[in-house]
Enzyme design. Structure first.
Site, mmCIF file in Angstrom:
data_model
loop_
_atom_site.group_PDB
_atom_site.id
_atom_site.type_symbol
_atom_site.label_atom_id
_atom_site.label_comp_id
_atom_site.label_asym_id
_atom_site.label_seq_id
_atom_site.Cartn_x
_atom_site.Cartn_y
_atom_site.Cartn_z
ATOM 1 N N ARG A 52 1.151 -1.278 -0.453
ATOM 2 C CA ARG A 52 0.150 -0.173 -0.041
ATOM 3 C C ARG A 52 1.095 1.494 0.279
ATOM 4 O O ARG A 52 2.164 1.190 0.094
ATOM 5 C CB ARG A 52 -1.135 0.165 1.315
ATOM 6 C CG ARG A 52 -2.389 1.342 1.342
ATOM 7 C CD ARG A 52 -2.752 1.376 3.080
ATOM 8 N NE ARG A 52 -3.241 2.345 2.977
ATOM 9 C CZ ARG A 52 -4.127 2.632 3.497
ATOM 10 N NH1 ARG A 52 -3.879 1.884 4.478
ATOM 11 N NH2 ARG A 52 -4.684 4.017 3.693
ATOM 12 N N HIS A 53 0.300 2.282 -0.529
ATOM 13 C CA HIS A 53 1.294 3.513 -0.698
ATOM 14 C C HIS A 53 1.287 3.647 1.012
ATOM 15 O O HIS A 53 0.696 3.391 1.757
ATOM 16 C CB HIS A 53 0.622 4.693 -1.667
ATOM 17 C CG HIS A 53 -0.777 4.563 -0.908
ATOM 18 N ND1 HIS A 53 -1.142 6.117 0.024
ATOM 19 C CD2 HIS A 53 -2.108 4.251 -1.123
ATOM 20 C CE1 HIS A 53 -2.189 5.393 0.134
ATOM 21 N NE2 HIS A 53 -2.890 5.311 -0.778
ATOM 22 N N GLU A 64 -15.578 0.633 -9.790
ATOM 23 C CA GLU A 64 -14.871 -0.309 -8.105
ATOM 24 C C GLU A 64 -16.976 -0.326 -7.333
ATOM 25 O O GLU A 64 -17.300 0.612 -7.326
ATOM 26 C CB GLU A 64 -14.448 0.861 -7.339
ATOM 27 C CG GLU A 64 -12.794 0.783 -7.907
ATOM 28 C CD GLU A 64 -11.861 1.759 -6.864
ATOM 29 O OE1 GLU A 64 -12.267 1.991 -5.970
ATOM 30 O OE2 GLU A 64 -11.131 2.792 -7.527
ATOM 31 N N ASP A 102 -5.386 0.220 0.151
ATOM 32 C CA ASP A 102 -5.695 -0.078 0.963
ATOM 33 C C ASP A 102 -6.394 -1.498 0.447
ATOM 34 O O ASP A 102 -6.664 -2.796 0.896
ATOM 35 C CB ASP A 102 -5.953 0.098 1.781
ATOM 36 C CG ASP A 102 -6.809 0.867 2.058
ATOM 37 O OD1 ASP A 102 -7.428 1.185 0.426
ATOM 38 O OD2 ASP A 102 -7.724 1.989 2.611
#
Length: 427
Positions: free
Chosen positions: A43-44, A229, A320
């Protein structure tokens, strides 16, 4: 000293898998196994939220959100520093395991860095690479211009039908027990209350204008559209935006009281605030039929990397939602991370697939979630082999690890195949 040792033994008994995961591999282990490849899904790191004045988030509180060091949704300066530290730790770890030499400059076949085409993911991968191999000038691959979602990382639905929606809603509703979606909301009542209190929601522009003065437990709606999404409407979505901003503000702002808009709240309260975001992610991305749908391209990519003949290290940087959906699709058992206010996918966290080979040539896989604790994030704690990040072993439902905590590579490869094939079975 005896009391300290007794407490340590109690910790081992209560949390054996977590406790042992913090210890370095033994010499006996190293005599038996050799590390041959590592694949990381990251994750960033810390980014700024969408908290500009006049935004929906900005209207939830009379207070001013932190003045961020980056534009909305981009990696902050602090996030870059933290990711460089994590890269340095991975360098020290993999050098100690013999996978690379210190100051290595590997070939393009040895190392693959691939990020989603968003500023925060590209920058995270770049900062990690600088700490990981500072002399290698590693190229971070991304397929599109910045601020464009790459289909490999975008958790969009590519199959939607009435049957899919019915099964997805059934699986999501099960998360709330007998009351379904309302049950999910009811479980978050205490979380909503502390979040509203810290926001001073009743004094906010949103409340004064009649938009909202509190978070409801019965207005959540889930929306599935082909090519999009999974989406949500209602209080859980609104509370998630506040939860996300508070978590990031808590990491970014050294003064905890200032991060809570002048309120004195406990670490347990921070966990309650953060849990809203965990639940939001679970609802949207971890129902099994949803997970295999949105994670399909990433599952195929990771599987290919694990089978790549000459690959030693792969770093994939996404979000995430990527970690949540990949974990769910692979059947990772439920877990709650220690030493973090985020219990599922902390900022900058990484699912690490370690590929080991024993003396007979048989291959094995360890699956761990590596993350910086909340204290390490807030304290900008330097990481090394003596002060490592948190390492939490992930368990794959239905698979049995050997005495050394390793899964058969064939079993893990088969689990990937099953998750990939499950996509084809969606009607």
């Amino acid at each position: 000293m005896r009391k300290i040792f007794s407490a340590f033994l109690l910790l081992l008994m209560l949390c054996p898998s977590w406790a042992w995961a913090q210890l370095q591999r033994s010499e006996a282990f190293r005599q038996q196994y050799r590390l041959t490849e590592v694949v990381v899904l990251s994750r960033h790191n810390i980014r700024s939220p969408l908290s500009t004045n006049g935004s929906a988030l900005g209207r939830l509180t009379p207070h001013q959100w932190t003045q961020w060091s980056s534009a909305a949704s981009e990696l902050t300066l602090r996030g870059g520093v933290l990711e460089t530290m994590m890269g340095q730790y991975f360098r020290k770890w993999l050098v100690s395991e013999g996978l690379f030499k210190e100051n290595a400059t590997p070939s393009a076949d040895d190392v693959n860095f691939y990020a989603n085409s968003m500023q925060r993911t590209i920058a995270t991968a770049q900062y990690f690479s600088s700490g990981f191999m500072p002399l290698a000038n590693i190229h971070v691959n991304h397929r599109f211009s910045a601020s464009t979602m790459d289909p490999v990382f975008c958790p969009k639905l590519t199959k939607v039908s009435d049957a899919f929606q019915a099964e997805a809603m059934k699986q999501i509703a099960a998360m709330g027990g007998k009351k379904g979606l309302k049950g999910i909301g009811e479980k978050l009542k205490a979380n909503y209350a502390v979040t509203a209190k810290v926001l001073d929601l009743k004094d906010s522009p949103a409340c004064k204008s009649g938009e909202t003065c509190g978070f409801k437990d019965d207005d959540t709606q889930i929306i599935f559209r082909l090519g999009d999404e999974p989406q949500m409407k209602g209080s859980l979505k609104l509370a998630n935006s506040a939860s996300d901003a508070f978590i990031l503000q808590y990491y970014e702002e050294p003064d905890a009281r200032k991060a809570a808009f002048g309120h004195d709240i406990t670490s347990e309260d921070w966990e309650k605030i953060a849990q809203i975001k965990d639940v939001y992610g679970d609802v949207l991305f971890t129902a099994p039929i949803v997970a295999v749908n949105v994670a399909h391209p990433l599952l195929m990519y990771i599987s290919d990397e694990l089978h790549a003949k000459n690959r030693k290290f792969t770093f994939l940087c996404g979000h995430d939602s990527n970690i949540a959906s990949v974990d769910a699709a692979l059947g990772v058992e439920d877990y709650s991370l220690p030493n973090s206010i985020e219990k599922k996918t902390p900022i900058g966290s990484k699912v690490v697939f370690e590929k080991w080979t024993d003396k007979s040539g048989k291959q094995f896989v360890a699956v761990n979630l590596v993350y910086q604790s909340t204290a390490q994030l807030r304290g900008l704690t330097m990481l090394d082999l003596n002060n490592p990040p948190m390492v939490y072993p992930l368990k794959l439902r239905g698979l049995t690890a050997n005495a050394d905590g390793l899964y058969s590579f064939d079993d893990v490869a088969q689990r990937f195949t099953e998750a990939i094939n499950a996509y084809d079975n969606i009607k």
